[in-house]
Design an enzyme around this catalytic site. Structure first.
Site, PDB file in Angstrom:
ATOM      1  N   LYS A   3      30.177  36.296  35.928  1.00 23.79           N
ATOM      2  CA  LYS A   3      28.976  35.647  36.456  1.00 23.79           C
ATOM      3  C   LYS A   3      28.678  34.288  35.823  1.00 23.79           C
ATOM      4  O   LYS A   3      27.992  33.453  36.429  1.00 23.79           O
ATOM      5  CB  LYS A   3      27.769  36.568  36.282  1.00 23.79           C
ATOM      6  CG  LYS A   3      27.778  37.796  37.180  1.00 23.79           C
ATOM      7  CD  LYS A   3      27.504  37.416  38.625  1.00 23.79           C
ATOM      8  CE  LYS A   3      27.209  38.654  39.473  1.00 23.79           C
ATOM      9  NZ  LYS A   3      26.853  38.295  40.858  1.00 23.79           N
TER      10      LYS A   3
ATOM     11  N   SER B 155      35.775  42.927  36.461  1.00 24.81           N
ATOM     12  CA  SER B 155      34.773  41.868  36.547  1.00 24.81           C
ATOM     13  C   SER B 155      33.817  41.797  35.371  1.00 24.81           C
ATOM     14  O   SER B 155      33.123  40.786  35.203  1.00 24.81           O
ATOM     15  CB  SER B 155      33.973  42.012  37.847  1.00 24.81           C
ATOM     16  OG  SER B 155      33.357  43.282  37.919  1.00 24.81           O
TER      17      SER B 155
END
Length: 330
Positions: free
Chosen positions: A56, A312
């Site tokens: 992110k 992720s």
């Protein structure tokens, strides 16, 4: 790629240039035991090594670094279950921007604590009865701040897509004949950006979104051709992937570029987290494990070449993690 889509491969390349001085070029890992188990070369892109412990940071920095002096002074407001929160908070700290994050009251404590430690103000909400978007929008309007969506923003999508560029470059350096990529999917920003970068350079590579069961709105949307929603009763341990529906910007990209969607159960996610710990020696959070879970469960379609998958994030509460690694259903 058509002009009607939110971003192009050029936008991803521009994001890569902008974030390069600040972002970590995360490793693409190959493991012999994983290759043997899957009967193919498997390359693991580990975004747990990124700033704030997930991918992110890429999109957050790409968005915040483009604000002018007045916008920076007014601050930013975002909403997130934790990873976008930390990415925005870290990018804001680097750039000297005040940040406020609307986070679910039941978000993993480590994500909330890390977000506050990075200097951001945290505003809690009930994810089952309140709208995070409405709360964040009201705060941004009240303060004259810039709203930083968790996935449905062109700069966010392009920033996440830099993962795709790195995968292509790193796979080529290993001599791998890459033909397939599996990407974790919540609102669809990561897979949309990745697919945009990858398909422009290598149209022959198939890109798949991977979601937790009950939150397979992108898989169902790809099948139906329209944006589907998640049942209000749906639950999953994959706290990072609980978006209620695909994004208005991300879904057209994914509908145009993805080969399909794969869906994994919470038990398959737990198995993948244990495998990552014992065999890959990686700490992986539940949402970050779904692509690996799909690979280990044999859900990835057959291919003659190598498969890359994205892990992720690595932000998981220690108690929950210990329970899962110990074989319990945390």
């Amino acid at each position: 790629m058509t002009d009607s889509l939110a971003i192009t491969a050029a936008d991803v390349a521009d994001a890569a240039r902008l974030i390069a001085p600040a972002a970590v070029r995360t490793p693409l890992i190959e493991n012999a035991a994983l290759n043997d188990l899957c009967a193919r070369r498997v390359l693991v892109k580990f975004e747990g090594a990124q700033h704030s412990g997930s991918f992110k940071f890429r999109g957050a920095y790409n968005r915040l670094a483009r604000l002018d002096a007045a916008e920076r002074a007014a601050g930013v407001v975002a909403w997130s279950s934790g990873n976008h929160a930390q990415g925005v908070a870290f990018a804001a700290r680097l750039l000297g921007i005040p940040a406020t994050i609307v986070m679910p009251a039941d978000a993993p404590a480590i994500k909330t604590a890390n977000t506050r430690a990075l200097g951001a103000q945290v505003v809690p909400y009930d994810r089952f009865t309140q709208s995070r978007e409405e709360i964040a929008t009201a705060l941004a309007t009240e303060r004259g701040a810039t709203l930083v969506p968790s996935f449905d923003d062109p700069f966010i999508i392009a920033g996440q897509g830099t993962i795709g560029l790195e995968i292509l470059e790193q796979a080529q350096a290993t001599g791998a004949d890459l033909t397939q990529i599996l990407v974790c999917c919540g609102g669809g920003g990561l897979v949309a950006g990745t697919a945009t970068a990858v398909k422009a350079a290598r149209p022959d590579i198939s890109v798949y979104a991977v979601e937790p069961a009950g939150f397979d709105d992108t898989a169902r949307s790809l099948a139906s051709g329209v944006r589907e929603s998640v049942s209000p009763d749906a639950r999953s341990i994959c706290d990072a992937l609980l978006a209620p529906s695909p994004g208005a910007l991300t879904f057209p990209i994914n509908h145009a570029l993805l080969a399909g969607g794969l869906v994994v159960s919470d038990d398959q996610v737990r198995d993948a987290m244990r495998f990552a710990f014992t065999t890959l020696k990686l700490v992986v959070e539940p949402g970050g494990a779904v692509a690996l879970a799909a690979m280990l469960a044999g859900l990835a379609p057959p291919t003659d070449g190598a498969t890359a998958l994205v892990i992720s994030g690595a932000n998981v509460d220690p108690q929950d993690y210990a329970a899962i690694i110990g074989g319990q259903n945390a």
